[in-house]
Design a protein around this motif. Structure first.
Motif, mmCIF file in Angstrom:
data_model
loop_
_atom_site.group_PDB
_atom_site.id
_atom_site.type_symbol
_atom_site.label_atom_id
_atom_site.label_comp_id
_atom_site.label_asym_id
_atom_site.label_seq_id
_atom_site.Cartn_x
_atom_site.Cartn_y
_atom_site.Cartn_z
ATOM 1 N N LYS A 78 46.657 47.116 40.531
ATOM 2 C CA LYS A 78 45.455 46.756 41.270
ATOM 3 C C LYS A 78 44.285 46.581 40.297
ATOM 4 O O LYS A 78 44.237 47.212 39.248
ATOM 5 C CB LYS A 78 45.133 47.831 42.294
ATOM 6 C CG LYS A 78 46.120 47.896 43.450
ATOM 7 C CD LYS A 78 45.671 48.913 44.491
ATOM 8 C CE LYS A 78 46.634 48.929 45.674
ATOM 9 N NZ LYS A 78 46.221 49.910 46.710
ATOM 10 N N GLY A 79 43.357 45.762 40.711
ATOM 11 C CA GLY A 79 42.206 45.502 39.850
ATOM 12 C C GLY A 79 42.305 44.128 39.226
ATOM 13 O O GLY A 79 43.388 43.542 39.122
ATOM 14 N N PRO A 80 41.201 43.577 38.792
ATOM 15 C CA PRO A 80 41.206 42.219 38.236
ATOM 16 C C PRO A 80 41.844 42.164 36.846
ATOM 17 O O PRO A 80 41.624 43.037 36.013
ATOM 18 C CB PRO A 80 39.723 41.856 38.171
ATOM 19 C CG PRO A 80 39.024 43.176 38.033
ATOM 20 C CD PRO A 80 39.844 44.153 38.826
ATOM 21 N N TYR A 81 42.633 41.134 36.650
ATOM 22 C CA TYR A 81 43.107 40.758 35.324
ATOM 23 C C TYR A 81 42.051 39.793 34.759
ATOM 24 O O TYR A 81 41.207 39.278 35.485
ATOM 25 C CB TYR A 81 44.468 40.086 35.399
ATOM 26 C CG TYR A 81 45.604 41.018 35.772
ATOM 27 C CD1 TYR A 81 46.635 41.271 34.883
ATOM 28 C CD2 TYR A 81 45.659 41.642 37.029
ATOM 29 C CE1 TYR A 81 47.700 42.121 35.216
ATOM 30 C CE2 TYR A 81 46.697 42.499 37.383
ATOM 31 C CZ TYR A 81 47.721 42.727 36.466
ATOM 32 O OH TYR A 81 48.744 43.569 36.792
ATOM 33 N N LYS A 82 42.132 39.542 33.475
ATOM 34 C CA LYS A 82 41.127 38.657 32.857
ATOM 35 C C LYS A 82 41.836 37.623 31.981
ATOM 36 O O LYS A 82 42.621 37.979 31.092
ATOM 37 C CB LYS A 82 40.142 39.453 32.010
ATOM 38 C CG LYS A 82 38.988 38.625 31.445
ATOM 39 C CD LYS A 82 37.928 38.314 32.509
ATOM 40 C CE LYS A 82 37.118 39.536 32.832
ATOM 41 N NZ LYS A 82 35.959 39.212 33.700
ATOM 42 N N LEU A 83 41.554 36.348 32.245
ATOM 43 C CA LEU A 83 42.067 35.258 31.424
ATOM 44 C C LEU A 83 40.958 34.792 30.499
ATOM 45 O O LEU A 83 39.877 34.404 30.968
ATOM 46 C CB LEU A 83 42.549 34.095 32.299
ATOM 47 C CG LEU A 83 43.063 32.855 31.559
ATOM 48 C CD1 LEU A 83 44.310 33.186 30.748
ATOM 49 C CD2 LEU A 83 43.355 31.721 32.546
ATOM 50 N N ARG A 84 41.193 34.851 29.199
ATOM 51 C CA ARG A 84 40.213 34.389 28.208
ATOM 52 C C ARG A 84 40.675 33.050 27.638
ATOM 53 O O ARG A 84 41.777 32.950 27.097
ATOM 54 C CB ARG A 84 40.091 35.386 27.069
ATOM 55 C CG ARG A 84 39.873 36.834 27.488
ATOM 56 C CD ARG A 84 38.446 37.117 27.882
ATOM 57 N NE ARG A 84 38.248 38.553 28.088
ATOM 58 C CZ ARG A 84 37.134 39.102 28.542
ATOM 59 N NH1 ARG A 84 36.087 38.347 28.828
ATOM 60 N NH2 ARG A 84 37.050 40.415 28.718
ATOM 61 N N LEU A 85 39.821 32.066 27.756
ATOM 62 C CA LEU A 85 40.066 30.756 27.152
ATOM 63 C C LEU A 85 39.015 30.539 26.080
ATOM 64 O O LEU A 85 37.843 30.295 26.382
ATOM 65 C CB LEU A 85 39.996 29.647 28.204
ATOM 66 C CG LEU A 85 40.949 29.757 29.398
ATOM 67 C CD1 LEU A 85 40.741 28.578 30.343
ATOM 68 C CD2 LEU A 85 42.392 29.841 28.945
ATOM 69 N N SER A 86 39.427 30.665 24.858
ATOM 70 C CA SER A 86 38.538 30.433 23.730
ATOM 71 C C SER A 86 38.659 28.964 23.353
ATOM 72 O O SER A 86 39.730 28.514 22.926
ATOM 73 C CB SER A 86 38.947 31.344 22.565
ATOM 74 O OG SER A 86 38.050 31.256 21.495
ATOM 75 N N ILE A 87 37.579 28.219 23.543
ATOM 76 C CA ILE A 87 37.610 26.754 23.406
ATOM 77 C C ILE A 87 37.037 26.351 22.050
ATOM 78 O O ILE A 87 35.889 26.678 21.732
ATOM 79 C CB ILE A 87 36.804 26.081 24.539
ATOM 80 C CG1 ILE A 87 37.254 26.590 25.910
ATOM 81 C CG2 ILE A 87 36.914 24.566 24.436
ATOM 82 C CD1 ILE A 87 38.669 26.264 26.264
ATOM 83 N N ALA A 88 37.832 25.637 21.265
ATOM 84 C CA ALA A 88 37.378 25.183 19.954
ATOM 85 C C ALA A 88 36.592 23.885 20.043
ATOM 86 O O ALA A 88 35.779 23.591 19.156
ATOM 87 C CB ALA A 88 38.570 24.995 19.013
ATOM 88 N N ASP A 136 38.188 35.873 36.010
ATOM 89 C CA ASP A 136 38.827 36.952 36.751
ATOM 90 C C ASP A 136 40.049 36.404 37.487
ATOM 91 O O ASP A 136 39.949 35.421 38.240
ATOM 92 C CB ASP A 136 37.869 37.561 37.767
ATOM 93 C CG ASP A 136 36.823 38.453 37.112
ATOM 94 O OD1 ASP A 136 37.123 39.051 36.063
ATOM 95 O OD2 ASP A 136 35.706 38.543 37.652
ATOM 96 N N VAL A 137 41.193 37.046 37.254
ATOM 97 C CA VAL A 137 42.427 36.690 37.966
ATOM 98 C C VAL A 137 42.758 37.856 38.892
ATOM 99 O O VAL A 137 43.135 38.944 38.435
ATOM 100 C CB VAL A 137 43.580 36.435 36.977
ATOM 101 C CG1 VAL A 137 44.848 36.065 37.742
ATOM 102 C CG2 VAL A 137 43.207 35.327 35.989
ATOM 103 N N TYR A 138 42.613 37.648 40.155
ATOM 104 C CA TYR A 138 42.808 38.729 41.115
ATOM 105 C C TYR A 138 44.283 39.127 41.167
ATOM 106 O O TYR A 138 45.183 38.279 41.124
ATOM 107 C CB TYR A 138 42.326 38.300 42.495
ATOM 108 C CG TYR A 138 40.928 37.728 42.476
ATOM 109 C CD1 TYR A 138 39.834 38.528 42.153
ATOM 110 C CD2 TYR A 138 40.706 36.378 42.724
ATOM 111 C CE1 TYR A 138 38.547 38.012 42.101
ATOM 112 C CE2 TYR A 138 39.423 35.843 42.677
ATOM 113 C CZ TYR A 138 38.355 36.660 42.357
ATOM 114 O OH TYR A 138 37.090 36.132 42.297
ATOM 115 N N SER A 139 44.521 40.405 41.276
ATOM 116 C CA SER A 139 45.899 40.902 41.265
ATOM 117 C C SER A 139 46.703 40.331 42.433
ATOM 118 O O SER A 139 47.930 40.196 42.344
ATOM 119 C CB SER A 139 45.904 42.438 41.311
ATOM 120 O OG SER A 139 45.186 42.920 42.440
ATOM 121 N N SER A 140 46.018 39.959 43.500
ATOM 122 C CA SER A 140 46.720 39.389 44.660
ATOM 123 C C SER A 140 47.341 38.029 44.358
ATOM 124 O O SER A 140 48.223 37.564 45.090
ATOM 125 C CB SER A 140 45.757 39.259 45.851
ATOM 126 O OG SER A 140 44.659 38.421 45.514
#
Length: 632
Positions: free
Chosen positions: A536-546, A593-597
């Motif tokens: 449970k809880g938000p996952y996080k997707l990081r996109l580092s853009i060059a 934020d990537v919701y766990s759902s």
């Protein structure tokens, strides 16, 4: 080197300076450099061009809301600033008349030339100034350009690896080349030098980061003479250490780029408000000349030019510049400290920021040093312990900026730093806490603000620059955007975590796909990964853009046909890096934020859609991607 006295002569509309090694001829009052006599050559500059087109300063500018304007910067008055046996400094100045609104560049420019006794070269700088009350305008680009003798200067050198014989300017005519998709790119079909037939010529292929340049130029044949532009400092160039600039191109042209938008876009244009006062000194840069009577020692001219670059760097800031606006060492200050990284998911202890970049800039937000153009910037690289000293800083109020290879994001100090003349500011230990919410579940690439760690294909054999065959900079080859279609002709890239290798299986540029009718359509990449459980809880997707160029980016999770993406951004970036054969542009970090759902135990898929379409230059370059789990 002991030398003869420096002499100044005025002959009609010509100003002549000589020191027994070289002779400079400038037109007055406009200040065009019309002749350089050196090494047995009566003029190193292209005599087939008009006098105003040989050695000149120029500017691209516009009025707010107006179209682009181009102007050769010509002086309207000539003055001798200083003159003695050891040194001569002359000025060609144009003074703005602010009453001529809408027609005149609202900027005064003072172009300076310095010749010293015993020195095999000369110095160039300029003072740009606006007074309070002057009209608003936008400064887009300004530079110093030298056009060399086309019949003699054929060999260019930028680095130890990037050296070659270049095409002739006549090779760019319609009967000798074919213009490609990018107007600056041509395929040499019938060049004067048959060895170059079938190669691509493009000025952007010789771009360099500010931090990696410092000296570039040309070597002539018979007599064998080197012409080099040396930057003893980058403090006066906009955009910081990672800003890319042109160096040389077919002409033969040698450029000193001071301020420009290349590889960043309109975000870096300097916008001056109505009434805003401003002054900046661009330069000095050193134009170094060397020669040898032996063909076998021609390469030694490059080695000597690199040595001279070190000499110029160690004597910066120069003590012989007459303008009070160019500050000497005693009029400047310094700042020292030690940078650490704090990331508890990497280490429980502070991590010394090895080989990080730390700088002082007037920019006030994270990463905005990349688009700062009005002030000076001062950058150094830390040692293996994260220690740094930034010397020779012009007095002012600065924020401390930084970035660390291996970590995402930008460092920004919480407190501003004020530099006074002679001050030695001790910053102590400073800590960078890069963006992080939870543990790494998976990652793709290495965060260094470029797409270097990904798969760069070989070029189309029909569009090759031989300089970049088997080169670590193979991304400089023309047309690599179309190689995505060649490697993925029917379906888009699918990357499986734990199975695929980002160096082999992640295409360096997320671009459009070419269709049979030569139209270009959007593409969707997939990242497949397995989760043993979902917390449970938000996952996080990081996109580092060059880099990004007018990209519409959509992110979906486990539902490729969902009507509303989890994340969407329109028209992201305008740095044109894809078209200009670069590996990075304006760095940006996107955190989602990537919701766990949205996730499931077992197999999951993230869909990255580059939705812009219409041409081959739309898209983005990823630096690094990471999925973080919920915080512990």
């Amino acid at each position: 080197m002991a030398g003869k006295n420096v002499n100044l002569t005025i002959q009609g509309s010509n100003v002549i300076m000589e020191n027994g090694i070289l002779k400079l001829t400038m037109s007055q009052p406009d200040g065009a450099l019309t002749g350089i006599q050196y090494g047995g050559m009566k003029n190193l500059l292209d005599t087939k061009l008009t006098q105003s087109q040989r050695g000149y300063w120029d500017i691209n500018w516009n009025l707010p809301g107006g179209g682009d304007r181009y102007l050769l910067l010509k002086g309207t008055e000539f003055n001798i600033i200083s003159s003695n046996n050891d040194r001569i400094e002359v000025s060609f100045r144009s003074i703005c008349d602010p009453s001529e609104r809408g027609t005149t560049l609202p900027l005064s420019v003072d172009k300076r030339f310095i010749l010293r006794s015993g020195i095999s070269g000369f110095y160039c700088y300029a003072i740009y100034e606006r007074l309070a009350g002057w009209p608003a305008f936008d400064l887009v680009q300004t530079r110093l350009v030298f056009k060399l003798r086309r019949e003699l200067f054929h060999y260019m050198a930028i680095t130890d690896e990037k050296q070659r014989i270049m095409p002739m300017p006549e090779d760019l005519s319609p009967r000798r080349c074919k213009v490609l998709a990018l107007p600056e790119s041509v395929l040499l079909t019938n060049p004067i030098n048959p060895a170059l037939k079938g190669e691509v010529d493009d000025k952007y292929q010789y771009s360099m980061d500010n931090k990696d340049g410092g000296v570039h130029g040309w070597i002539s044949s018979d007599p064998i003479v080197g012409f080099w532009i040396i930057f003893p400092s980058n403090e006066f160039r906009n955009g910081g250490p990672t800003k890319q600039n042109l160096t040389v191109h077919t002409g033969p042209a040698a450029l000193a780029m001071f301020h420009g938008t290349h590889y960043i876009g309109d975000d870096i244009v300097a916008n001056f408000r109505e009434g805003e006062a401003w002054r900046k000194v661009f330069g000095p840069v050193f134009i170094y000349l060397n020669s040898t009577p032996s063909v076998s020692k021609a390469h030694h001219l490059w080695i000597d030019a690199k040595r001279q670059r070190l000499v110029e760097e160690t004597t910066w800031p120069y003590n012989f510049v007459s303008s009070p606006y160019f500050l000497t060492t005693k009029e400047r200050g310094s700042a020292s400290g030690r940078l650490f990284v704090q990331d508890r998911y990497v280490s429980g202890a502070l991590i010394p920021a090895k080989s990080a970049y730390v700088g002082l800039a007037t920019a006030r937000t994270e990463g905005s040093w990349q688009t700062e153009s009005k002030g000076y910037q001062f950058w150094v690289s830390t040692d293996s312990n994260g220690t740094f000293t930034i010397n020779n800083v012009v007095p002012g109020v600065y924020a401390v900026h930084g970035w660390v290879p291996g970590f995402i994001g930008d460092y920004l100090s919480n407190v501003l730093v004020t530099i006074f003349p002679g001050s030695e500011i001790q910053l102590g230990n400073i800590t960078f806490s890069p963006p992080r919410d939870g543990p790494t579940l998976w990652e793709i690439g290495f965060p260094d603000r470029t797409a270097m760690g990904f798969f760069v294909p070989n070029p189309n054999p029909s569009y090759i620059n031989k300089l970049y065959i088997n080169s670590p900079e193979k991304f400089r080859q023309y047309g690599l955007w179309d190689r995505y279609t060649d490697t993925h002709p029917e379906s888009d890239q699918v990357f499986v975590i734990g199975v695929n290798d980002s160096k082999k299986d992640w295409f360096f540029a997320h671009v459009t796909r070419r269709q049979k009718n030569n139209s270009y359509t959007s593409t969707t990449w997939q990242i497949k990964f397995n989760l043993a459980s979902v917390k449970k809880g938000p996952y996080k997707l990081r996109l580092s853009i060059a880099s990004s160029n007018h990209s519409d980016l959509q992110v979906r999770v486990n539902d490729p046909n969902g009507g509303h993406p989890l994340y969407e951004v329109f028209d992201l970036g305008s740095d044109s890096t894809i078209a200009r054969h670069g590996i990075h542009g304006l760095y940006q970090l996107i955190s989602i934020d990537v919701y766990s759902s949205l996730l499931v135990k077992g197999d999951n898929t993230i869909y990255l859609t580059q939705a812009s379409e219409g041409n081959q230059f739309l898209g983005l370059l990823y630096d690094y991607l990471r999925l973080e789990g919920p915080a512990d």
